[in-house]
Design an enzyme around this catalytic site. Structure first.
Site, PDB file in Angstrom:
ATOM      1  CG  HIS A   1      -2.085  -1.019   0.913  1.00  0.00           C
ATOM      2  ND1 HIS A   1      -2.029  -2.305   1.364  1.00  0.00           N
ATOM      3  CD2 HIS A   1      -3.195  -0.920   0.154  1.00  0.00           C
ATOM      4  CE1 HIS A   1      -3.083  -2.960   0.928  1.00  0.00           C
ATOM      5  NE2 HIS A   1      -3.809  -2.145   0.190  1.00  0.00           N
TER       6      HIS A   1
ATOM      7  CD  GLU B   1      -9.434  -7.829  -1.850  1.00  0.00           C
ATOM      8  OE1 GLU B   1      -8.483  -7.198  -2.319  1.00  0.00           O
ATOM      9  OE2 GLU B   1     -10.189  -7.342  -0.992  1.00  0.00           O
TER      10      GLU B   1
ATOM     11  NE  ARG C   1      -0.837  -5.645  -1.656  1.00  0.00           N
ATOM     12  CZ  ARG C   1      -2.061  -5.112  -1.713  1.00  0.00           C
ATOM     13  NH1 ARG C   1      -3.121  -5.835  -1.397  1.00  0.00           N
ATOM     14  NH2 ARG C   1      -2.244  -3.894  -2.112  1.00  0.00           N
TER      15      ARG C   1
ATOM     16  CB  CYS D   1     -10.428  -1.830  -8.315  1.00  0.00           C
ATOM     17  SG  CYS D   1     -10.608  -3.007  -6.989  1.00  0.00           S
TER      18      CYS D   1
HETATM   19  C1  PEP Z   1      -6.366  -5.271  -4.465  1.00  0.00           C
HETATM   20  O1  PEP Z   1      -6.099  -6.091  -3.584  1.00  0.00           O
HETATM   21  O2  PEP Z   1      -6.096  -5.432  -5.674  1.00  0.00           O
HETATM   22  C2  PEP Z   1      -7.046  -4.011  -4.104  1.00  0.00           C
HETATM   23  C3  PEP Z   1      -7.501  -3.188  -5.011  1.00  0.00           C
HETATM   24  O3  PEP Z   1      -7.129  -3.719  -2.785  1.00  0.00           O
HETATM   25  P1  PEP Z   1      -5.874  -3.186  -1.927  1.00  0.00           P
HETATM   26  O4  PEP Z   1      -4.745  -2.914  -2.875  1.00  0.00           O
HETATM   27  O5  PEP Z   1      -6.339  -1.977  -1.222  1.00  0.00           O
HETATM   28  O6  PEP Z   1      -5.610  -4.339  -1.027  1.00  0.00           O
HETATM   29 MG    MG Z   2      -6.964  -5.822  -1.647  1.00  0.00          MG
END
Ligand code: PEP
Ligand code: MG
Length: 577
Positions: A195, A438, A472, A509
């Site tokens: 993030h 997800e 990630r 997204c």
């Molecule tokens: C994702 O996981 O692709 C997503 C859009 O949510 P975040 O990146 O906020 O976990």
């Molecule tokens: Mg996510």
């Protein structure tokens, strides 16, 4: 002497500026024993630090008193001052200096750890949450003891910006860069879809992460160039290198400005397929950027950023105003607002970090957290529903895997509506509720989602993380983070297909939607709703305008049948030529 470091490119662009070292004080505390004759001086060091921190807090107190908008700051300053005066902290640390002959920083950290343990045992949630305040007070004290300025510098006089160099940064830290003259940042650790990286991209701040020991290699105020496109960092560049990068920076800016001419073009493919390009936002004011690039709406408002970086959670009215502001800033276009997705790399400071969590990405995150804290969740739902009266608001639930999670969330939404009816407050009774896909389990059991929800949004960042079992945020496994892994593509392709079969809108997204390398692939899979950072939107529009879906679809069907990663990579590359 100039030297170069290579890391992971996470946010494009070139930044040239002066280094500002930011440290995580508590991680860098030295532990050493003192000779008895040095103990009085060590106690004095501690007392002097306490006096300095008290001075800082008093100043903050006065400043917040002068600005009614900052009354909340006043409240946390009071709490911090209270801990500073509490004998359980400073007096106890002083005793440790004497008894264990340890340095002041070490004594403070030991005492803090003891207090944190005690806080963890407290049943009352409010008191338990105060643990975060103790940690922050100790952090302030340690920073003073180490002689490090805690705050970012304000704007510099010269034209070059500040480049933040840190071991690690939280997404909340990065969000704070908006208010400072931060030209870019580099860190020792981090992954491309953490993030922190996403926030950097959304702000257009060039960044390179996973440089391993950059903090040790550079000095405050040194000149640095960040090439956020190639993942390269140059320290102490000479005039020739500087000139080359100034030129490259200008070229990039020129390319960007050329894209501006696409602003009012409709995103339609060569064979006439209509596509919707939506924006991802973190704060209501980002909607202004989303509107500037004429996005078709907001596809993902990550509401957790309203909750981070603060000592008390936003109440219903504050949230309602924020959601309504996003709708207003979008001028009537739809706004999809995701309920709180905290946990993993977005810890809620106001509630305190759960020290028992061994594996936060697999822990109490997103919908799991909201269902475990129904009071916080219901407050957010009421705020969302109230805002739904003022525009086209949709509610999006993150990280779903189980039918009962949807059932519980939907009952809480029904309950929140009931409460608003009793209060005679208006809301859109038909507000749509959708879910994020997800977690692989969700992508493989779509029937239960289709039956309960009105739209789906694929979060590729987490879908890749959870499908490939790689954190990630962890640079050690970042090379395994492959959006084109056949398993990932099958899950994305399958979700888009099922959505089309049942007439349920499906968007992407995650970061894949904003990367032009994947636009044709996603179009060929049947995707028509892309949601991304506003500053990526025009680049994607350019790809859409040049694509022919009729030609792409059969090629992509063949790619979806491939099971060798390398072949997939080559085939996706060929889609672009
Ligand atoms: C994702 O996981 O692709 C997503 C859009 O949510 P975040 O990146 O906020 O976990
Ligand atoms: Mg996510």
């Amino acid at each position: 002497m100039p030297f170069t470091l290579h890391g992971l490119a996470v946010s494009q662009g070139i930044a040239i500026g002066h280094v500002h070292l930011v440290s995580h004080a508590l991680l860098e505390v030295n532990h050493y024993h003192l000779a008895p004759r040095h103990l009085p001086a060590e106690r004095e060091r501690l007392d002097a630090a306490v006096a300095e921190v008290r001075g800082e807090l008093d100043e903050l107190r006065v400043a917040s008193g002068q600005n009614p908008a900052h009354s909340e700051v006043g409240a946390f300053v009071d709490v911090h001052l209270m801990f500073l005066d509490d004998p359980m902290l400073v007096d106890a640390a002083r005793t440790l200096i004497d008894e264990r002959r340890c340095n002041a920083e070490w004594a403070l950290v030991q005492q803090m750890e003891l207090l944190v343990e005690q806080f963890d045992q407290i049943e009352d949630a409010y008191l338990r949450e105060r643990k975060a305040d103790v940690i922050q007070v100790v952090e302030r004290l340690v920073k003073v003891l180490l002689g490090q300025p805690g705050r970012l510098p304000r704007k510099r006089k010269e034209s070059l910006g500040t480049i933040v160099v840190a071991h690690d940064l939280s997404p909340a830290d990065t969000l704070g860069f908006r208010d400072h003259d931060v030209a870019g940042f580099v860190t020792d650790v981090g992954g491309p879809t953490s993030h922190t990286a996403i926030v950097a991209r959304s702000q257009g701040i060039p960044a390179v992460v996973a440089l391993h020991n950059v903090r040790q290699l550079v000095e405050d105020n040194e000149l640095m160039i960040i090439d956020g496109t190639r993942g390269v960092v140059i320290i102490d560049p000479d005039e020739r290198i500087l000139e080359e990068y100034r030129l490259r920076k200008t070229e990039l800016e020129l390319e960007r400005s050329k894209l501006q001419r696409l602003i009012s073009a409709r995103p339609t493919t060569l064979d006439g397929e209509e596509v919707s390009l939506l924006a991802n936002i973190e704060l209501p004011k980002d909607a202004v950027l989303a509107r500037k690039v004429e996005s078709d709406g907001v596809g993902l408002f990550r509401t957790e950023f309203l909750f981070l970086n603060r000592h008390a959670l936003p109440d219903e009215d504050e949230q309602f105003e924020a959601y309504r502001a996003a709708l207003k800033n979008m001028g009537g276009a739809p706004v999809t607002i995701r309920t709180l997705d905290v946990g993993a790399d977005k810890a809620l400071e106001a509630v305190g970090k759960r020290s028992t969590e061994a594996n936060p990405a697999l822990g109490l995150r997103a919908i799991r957290y909201s269902l475990a804290e129904p009071k916080i969740f219901k407050t957010q739902l009421r705020a969302l529903l109230r805002a739904s009266h003022y525009g086209k608001l949709k509610i999006l639930l993150p990280m779903l895997a189980h039918a009962h999670e949807m059932d519980q969330a939907l009952s809480l939404i029904a309950l929140a509506k009931e409460q608003l009816r009793e209060r005679k407050q208006k809301f859109d009774p038909k507000v749509e509720v959708g879910g994020m896909i997800e977690v692989p389990a969700a992508a493989m059991a779509l029937g239960m989602f289709v039956r309960r929800l009105q739209f789906l949004s694929i979060g590729t960042n987490d879908l890749i993380q959870y499908t490939l079992a790689i954190d990630r945020t962890d640079e050690a496994v970042a090379h395994l983070y492959d959006p084109l892994h056949p398993a990932v593509l099958k899950l994305i392709g399958g979700t888009i297909q099922v959505g089309a079969r049942y007439g349920l809108p499906v968007s992407v997204c995650g970061e894949m939607a904003g990367d032009p390398a994947f636009t044709r692939l996603l179009l060929g899979m049947g995707l028509r709703l892309f949601s991304m950072q506003p500053n990526q939107l025009l680049g994607i529009k350019q790809e859409v305008l040049r694509a022919d879906v009729g030609e792409l679809a059969p090629k992509v069907q063949r790619i979806l049948k491939m099971d060798e990663q390398e072949r997939v990579h080559e085939a996706v590359e060929r889609l672009r030529v």
